[in-house]
Design a protein around this motif. Sequence first.
Motif, PDB file in Angstrom:
ATOM      1  N   GLN A 105     -13.452  42.568 -34.393  1.00 36.53           N
ATOM      2  CA  GLN A 105     -14.342  43.508 -33.703  1.00 36.53           C
ATOM      3  C   GLN A 105     -14.007  43.609 -32.219  1.00 36.53           C
ATOM      4  OE1 GLN A 105     -18.488  42.459 -34.001  1.00 36.53           O
ATOM      5  NE2 GLN A 105     -19.174  44.155 -32.710  1.00 36.53           N
ATOM      6  N   HIS A 106     -13.638  42.457 -31.628  1.00 38.69           N
ATOM      7  CA  HIS A 106     -13.345  42.430 -30.190  1.00 38.69           C
ATOM      8  C   HIS A 106     -11.852  42.533 -29.898  1.00 38.69           C
ATOM      9  CE1 HIS A 106     -17.404  40.558 -30.422  1.00 38.69           C
ATOM     10  NE2 HIS A 106     -17.585  41.270 -29.312  1.00 38.69           N
ATOM     11  N   LYS A 107     -11.084  42.841 -30.951  1.00 38.25           N
ATOM     12  CA  LYS A 107      -9.643  43.057 -30.805  1.00 38.25           C
ATOM     13  C   LYS A 107      -8.933  41.859 -30.169  1.00 38.25           C
ATOM     14  CE  LYS A 107      -9.855  48.110 -30.712  1.00 38.25           C
ATOM     15  NZ  LYS A 107     -11.248  48.167 -31.212  1.00 38.25           N
ATOM     16  N   GLU A 108      -9.331  40.679 -30.561  1.00 39.78           N
ATOM     17  CA  GLU A 108      -8.703  39.470 -30.049  1.00 39.78           C
ATOM     18  C   GLU A 108      -7.307  39.296 -30.660  1.00 39.78           C
ATOM     19  OE1 GLU A 108     -11.163  35.882 -30.141  1.00 39.78           O
ATOM     20  OE2 GLU A 108     -12.919  37.162 -30.515  1.00 39.78           O
ATOM     21  N   LYS A 109      -6.466  38.575 -29.945  1.00 40.20           N
ATOM     22  CA  LYS A 109      -5.126  38.281 -30.458  1.00 40.20           C
ATOM     23  C   LYS A 109      -5.215  37.071 -31.383  1.00 40.20           C
ATOM     24  CE  LYS A 109      -0.296  37.998 -29.070  1.00 40.20           C
ATOM     25  NZ  LYS A 109       0.006  39.257 -29.775  1.00 40.20           N
ATOM     26  N   ILE A 110      -4.753  37.251 -32.628  1.00 38.54           N
ATOM     27  CA  ILE A 110      -4.812  36.217 -33.655  1.00 38.54           C
ATOM     28  C   ILE A 110      -3.398  35.770 -33.996  1.00 38.54           C
ATOM     29  CG2 ILE A 110      -5.533  35.669 -36.019  1.00 38.54           C
ATOM     30  CD1 ILE A 110      -7.611  37.922 -35.797  1.00 38.54           C
TER      31      ILE A 110
END
Length: 558
Positions: free
Chosen positions: A55-60
């Motif tokens: 949802q928060h477009k974090e880098k995974i």
Amino acid sequence: MEVSELVRTLLTKRGITDEETIAKFLQPDFVRDTHDPMALQEMDRAIGRILSAMQHKEKITLYADFDCDGIPGAAVLYDTFAKIGYENIEVYIPHRDMEGYGFHTDAIEKLAKKGVSLIITIDVGTVAYEGASHAKQRGIDVIVTDHHEVKETLPDAFAIINPKLGNYPFRDLCGAAVAWKLASALLTEGRKRNLAAFTAIPEGWEKWLLDLVAIATIADMVPLVGENRTLAYFGLTVLRKTQRPGIRALCAQLRLRQSELTEDDISFSFAPRINAASRMGDPETAFQLLVAKNSRDAEKLVAHLEELNARRKGAVGSIVREAKKRVSMRFSSADQVIVLGDVEWKPALLGLVANSIVGERGGLVCMWGRNGKGELKGSCRSDGSISVVELFSRAALSFEEYGGHHGSGGFSVSHEAVHTLHDVLKNAAAQIEAATIQKRDEYDATVALSEISFPLFRDVSRLAPFGLGNLKPIFRIPRASIGSVRSFGKEKNHVEVTLSCFATGVTARAFDFFRLPSDFAFAPQPGQESDVLATLVHDTFRGQNSLALRLVDITRVT
């Protein structure tokens, strides 16, 4: 259901006797025989964190072990995120020689500098205390998906998903299967929340990922019983139909009929090549092959993988020859614990060498070598009579690090402790009580050479897939006449024997790899009569479509 006398005999030897259990074993049902992913401890917590990251477009980052469990597992999750349409993701596979197994702080530091805020591990992390703590200090949440043995304390990770924790009904999943459980739960929860990226994915799409789960389940040698049997059974079905370009290119290169792929093809063709990539310092090639999107890229990757595998075979063969010489000089046939090492040996190759020696003499074999950082690391393999993980725990003070399963494991050892390692492990083995895995009978059933046929093969194959916990049946073939005997292969280290039945004239090809005629209990010679112990295999050698016997032993007529 109709079951032949032979199949009933084989089932009885596996402790399967009542009609209901027989029916369940011979006819796996996916819904009945698999368990809810949400039954895995902390799965709900992990799914919530992943959805928040998306949802928060974090880098995974998907941080995977470098073997034929971790790499397919990484492909499972990578394909899942790709299907969802989430692109802010990368895969990290540590270098086998320069970094070794584990969740490393140096790697975490690199990822932190790239802005990663969530790491999902595959097939690693259950004992990653330092790595999990370092990630937390750097503001990175870690979701561990793993299946390795659990210790009394757990790493300080955001969530740890391991079937050996909590009350999950089946504790022996491989790492890729745990990753697939995470993927399945993620898709289900996304649909429940009515998220557009998830509702656009057809119900049941995740089952197309079972080809990867089957490869890992069989390659990682987890017991092929319970849920593992179901995942491997249906995974092989998917594998035979998959449109995955990498699998299709691999089948074409190896001249395998995709529609007829078996667990043997995974064990002897797929897994060695996937593992060869990391053993030769290039794990990304195997990963990229599994997720390749077009045939042109897949064919290039397969060609490179073949080059790596050829180099791996040459290097392993050289070590095997030297190691076997040292075993014959230093140990007797009564020795059940073998420890060998050399600073010139590459640790990444030593599991294969240990396998070769265990296959020849049984017991437990530990091999060590020096990696690119000057550290002494090694691998252990067991025939099941001694638990590797229990042995390690009893000799813990001799190791700097260790981990593994009942039948295999890895370790690092100091330059000082390595000199006493054999004595320590020998004493530890003497303290271990009766093995938790019993040795099998010498053979499962007796059949005449004239009875070897495709109907018999199909009947026996009802018990497939075969593997640890459901071993391929060994047949005794009495009074077989030996025709020709020859060694084949580049180094003439494989054996082929032609058998015939004097009464009927029926002939059969029998063979085994990395064996010489003199290695059998009764060395075969043309014109002699022998009892043969062998498994039945579908023979596609040189394009044939027939049956052959994989030799276990050749003995005097009884």
